[in-house]
Scaffold this active site. Structure first.
Site, mmCIF file in Angstrom:
data_model
loop_
_atom_site.group_PDB
_atom_site.id
_atom_site.type_symbol
_atom_site.label_atom_id
_atom_site.label_comp_id
_atom_site.label_asym_id
_atom_site.label_seq_id
_atom_site.Cartn_x
_atom_site.Cartn_y
_atom_site.Cartn_z
ATOM 1 N N GLU A 100 -24.484 0.382 -43.080
ATOM 2 C CA GLU A 100 -25.860 0.459 -42.243
ATOM 3 C C GLU A 100 -26.726 1.462 -42.926
ATOM 4 O O GLU A 100 -26.203 2.469 -43.474
ATOM 5 C CB GLU A 100 -25.362 1.047 -40.888
ATOM 6 C CG GLU A 100 -26.753 1.611 -40.024
ATOM 7 C CD GLU A 100 -27.346 0.228 -39.566
ATOM 8 O OE1 GLU A 100 -27.941 -0.510 -40.418
ATOM 9 O OE2 GLU A 100 -27.600 0.214 -38.181
ATOM 10 N N ASP A 101 -27.992 1.327 -42.754
ATOM 11 C CA ASP A 101 -28.830 2.403 -43.509
ATOM 12 C C ASP A 101 -29.043 3.649 -42.705
ATOM 13 O O ASP A 101 -28.723 4.509 -43.194
ATOM 14 C CB ASP A 101 -30.188 1.544 -43.936
ATOM 15 C CG ASP A 101 -30.988 0.978 -42.703
ATOM 16 O OD1 ASP A 101 -30.373 0.997 -41.490
ATOM 17 O OD2 ASP A 101 -32.073 0.572 -42.725
ATOM 18 N N ASP A 104 -29.788 5.289 -35.627
ATOM 19 C CA ASP A 104 -30.767 6.167 -34.785
ATOM 20 C C ASP A 104 -30.598 6.021 -33.435
ATOM 21 O O ASP A 104 -29.883 6.990 -33.020
ATOM 22 C CB ASP A 104 -32.098 5.165 -35.302
ATOM 23 C CG ASP A 104 -33.465 5.864 -34.483
ATOM 24 O OD1 ASP A 104 -33.578 7.067 -34.558
ATOM 25 O OD2 ASP A 104 -34.494 5.118 -34.272
ATOM 26 N N PHE A 153 -39.301 9.678 -39.192
ATOM 27 C CA PHE A 153 -39.339 8.324 -39.592
ATOM 28 C C PHE A 153 -39.513 8.271 -40.891
ATOM 29 O O PHE A 153 -40.248 8.837 -41.697
ATOM 30 C CB PHE A 153 -40.556 7.850 -38.916
ATOM 31 C CG PHE A 153 -40.454 6.233 -39.042
ATOM 32 C CD1 PHE A 153 -39.754 5.415 -38.136
ATOM 33 C CD2 PHE A 153 -40.949 5.440 -40.176
ATOM 34 C CE1 PHE A 153 -39.567 3.892 -38.369
ATOM 35 C CE2 PHE A 153 -40.871 4.261 -40.306
ATOM 36 C CZ PHE A 153 -40.075 3.357 -39.330
HETATM 37 P P1 IMP Z 1 -30.932 2.058 -33.973
HETATM 38 O O1 IMP Z 1 -30.404 0.687 -33.350
HETATM 39 O O2 IMP Z 1 -31.944 2.323 -32.967
HETATM 40 O O3 IMP Z 1 -29.571 2.710 -34.467
HETATM 41 O O4 IMP Z 1 -31.683 1.498 -35.132
HETATM 42 C C1 IMP Z 1 -31.105 1.062 -36.473
HETATM 43 C C2 IMP Z 1 -32.053 0.522 -37.441
HETATM 44 O O5 IMP Z 1 -33.407 0.834 -36.968
HETATM 45 C C3 IMP Z 1 -31.799 0.786 -38.677
HETATM 46 O O6 IMP Z 1 -30.879 0.069 -39.221
HETATM 47 C C4 IMP Z 1 -33.197 0.767 -39.182
HETATM 48 O O7 IMP Z 1 -33.542 -0.521 -39.756
HETATM 49 C C5 IMP Z 1 -34.104 1.080 -38.292
HETATM 50 N N1 IMP Z 1 -34.627 2.300 -38.441
HETATM 51 C C6 IMP Z 1 -34.219 3.307 -37.579
HETATM 52 N N2 IMP Z 1 -34.701 4.648 -38.147
HETATM 53 C C7 IMP Z 1 -35.663 4.314 -38.980
HETATM 54 C C8 IMP Z 1 -36.756 4.918 -39.966
HETATM 55 O O8 IMP Z 1 -36.716 6.250 -39.702
HETATM 56 N N3 IMP Z 1 -37.197 4.304 -40.938
HETATM 57 C C9 IMP Z 1 -37.183 2.876 -40.746
HETATM 58 N N4 IMP Z 1 -36.271 2.152 -39.880
HETATM 59 C C10 IMP Z 1 -35.588 2.842 -39.040
#
Ligand code: IMP
Length: 178
Positions: A100-101, A104, A153
């Protein structure tokens, strides 16, 4: 289209490369005995990370991808996760590493783990390049984390803002001046 924001470097390309070397060593320690590891990249943000990670792993690997819906073009995560593209391969009885990148809120990773565990893998582990622990809503933590970062972000190294900046070689934080 002109940009109304600036990007400040947060993690250099050199620091990312050094951390990936360390992570690859740890992953080889965990999966060194597997006949073939399945790396599952979460599209689209992990495509640069998985490309670098896979070349540091001196293991037999298969690479596959899942695309889950997340931010769309916005800066806020949606809590409802939808699978837009699923794996091509079956993972029953196999060793899997989800790549995963950023974790969040954690909803994306939690959803994918739940879905893949239901398919009966032998081992299922997770790695995230970035972790924003203060934003967590779902009860999930990646087994390996590249960098823990504050609630900013970020873009670059595969990660976008409105589909731009994925091609930056470093991780930068987005700032709106004024
Ligand atoms: P989560 O489901 O909220 O954990 O979101 C995960 C996904 O949201 C990541 O795989 C990213 O694609 C996107 N994401 C979360 N934070 C950022 C950020 O700071 N910049 C760009 N994309 C983000």
């Amino acid at each position: 289209m002109s940009k109304d924001y600036v990007i400040d470097e947060m993690i250099s390309a050199k620091a990312i490369a050094a951390r990936i070397e360390e992570l690859a060593r740890e992953i080889r320690g965990e999966f060194g005995d597997t006949p073939q590891l399945v790396l599952v990249g979460l599209l689209r943000g992990s495509f640069v990370f998985i490309a670098d990670l896979v070349r540091e792993l001196d293991l037999a690997v298969e690479v596959d991808f899942i695309e889950a819906s997340s931010y769309g073009d916005a800066m806020e995560s949606s809590r409802e996760v939808r699978i837009l593209k699923d794996l091509r391969s079956g993972i029953e009885g196999r060793d899997v590493l989800v790549v995963e990148d950023i974790v969040d809120t954690g909803h994306t990773l939690a959803h994918v783990i739940h879905m893949l565990k239901g398919r009966g893998p032998a081992r299922l582990k997770t790695i995230a390049l970035l972790d924003k622990p203060t934003r967590r809503e779902a009860d999930v933590k990646a087994d390996w984390i590249g960098f823990s970062i504050p609630d900013e972000f970020v873009v670059g190294y595969g990660i976008d803002y409105a589909q731009r900046n994925r091609n930056l070689p470093f991780i930068g934080k987005v700032r709106f001046p004024g």
